[in-house]
Motif scaffolding. Structure first.
Motif: not given
Ligand code: NI
Ligand code: 4LI
Length: 183
Positions: A65, A110-111, A153-154, A157
């Motif tokens: 991210q 999500c960022l 979730h992470e 990524h």
């Molecule tokens: Ni996220």
């Protein structure tokens, strides 16, 4: 320190790439990256700092991210929450998981996603995970509830998966079989 300008948004190819494993001992840069990811989460949850630096609050952030395609992420569930959890995970893995599923009834954010994507995100309800700390110590733990959702979730990524990839396209709020929702 990591700011929102450093966070890449959907459409950036790095979010869809498979991140590379790190090797130990970690380089100074990779150790610093892990510390920066954790610092971002803590800053983002601080009312003053998040205001001052215009940070979006998060409880998890993964290296891709911030355009670093490496298998490392940080989780930080506030200490005052009923299940505090805080660590940086290097080369994380899910070694086993329940058949039962879970999901946040409010959906996930999500960022790297600047829009609201409604819908249930089905995930394993309970997982056994393994990862290395920044110092190279291997950890194994069992997670359930929000902690399990956050880890998944992470980890997604690191594999180029976004949370909305899991949402039922024809009916975002379709009943999830064999699941225990989290309100
Ligand atoms: Ni996220
Ligand atoms: C679309 N509906 C929604 O987003 C949503 C809507 C309602 C409830 C939930 C529970 C939702 N879902 C959701 N809420 C969060 N936050 C709640 C607020 N919080 C926070 C905010 C301010 C200070 C401190 C903190 Cl702690 C930050 C974290 N975080 C995630 N995710 C998905 S797993 C990674 C994690 C993440 O960090 N995302 C940036 N999902």
């Amino acid at each position: 320190m990591i700011l929102m300008d450093n966070v890449i948004r959907e459409g950036h190819p790095t979010l869809r790439a498979r991140a590379k494993e790190l090797t130990f001992p970690l380089s100074k840069e990779d150790k610093q990256l892990g510390q920066d990811l954790m610092e971002f989460l803590i800053n983002s949850q601080d009312p003053e700092l998040s205001e001052k630096y215009d940070l979006r609050s998060g409880i998890g952030i993964a290296a891709p991210q911030v355009n670093e395609s490496k298998r490392i992420f940080a989780l930080h569930l506030p200490d005052d929450s009923d299940n505090p959890l805080s660590f940086v995970a290097v080369n994380p893995k899910i070694v086993s998981h329940s058949v039962e599923k879970t999901y946040l009834t409010n959906g996930e954010g999500c960022l790297s996603v600047d829009r609201n994507v409604d819908g249930f995100v089905p995930r394993h309800a309970r997982i056994t995970v393994k990862f290395f700390t920044l110092d190279g110590e291997e950890k194994k733990m069992r997670l359930k509830g929000l902690q399990a959702i956050l880890f998944q979730h992470e980890l997604d990524h690191l594999n180029g998966v976004m949370f909305y990839d899991h949402i039922n396209e024809s009916n975002p709020f379709a009943e999830v079989p064999n699941s225990q929702p989290i309100v």
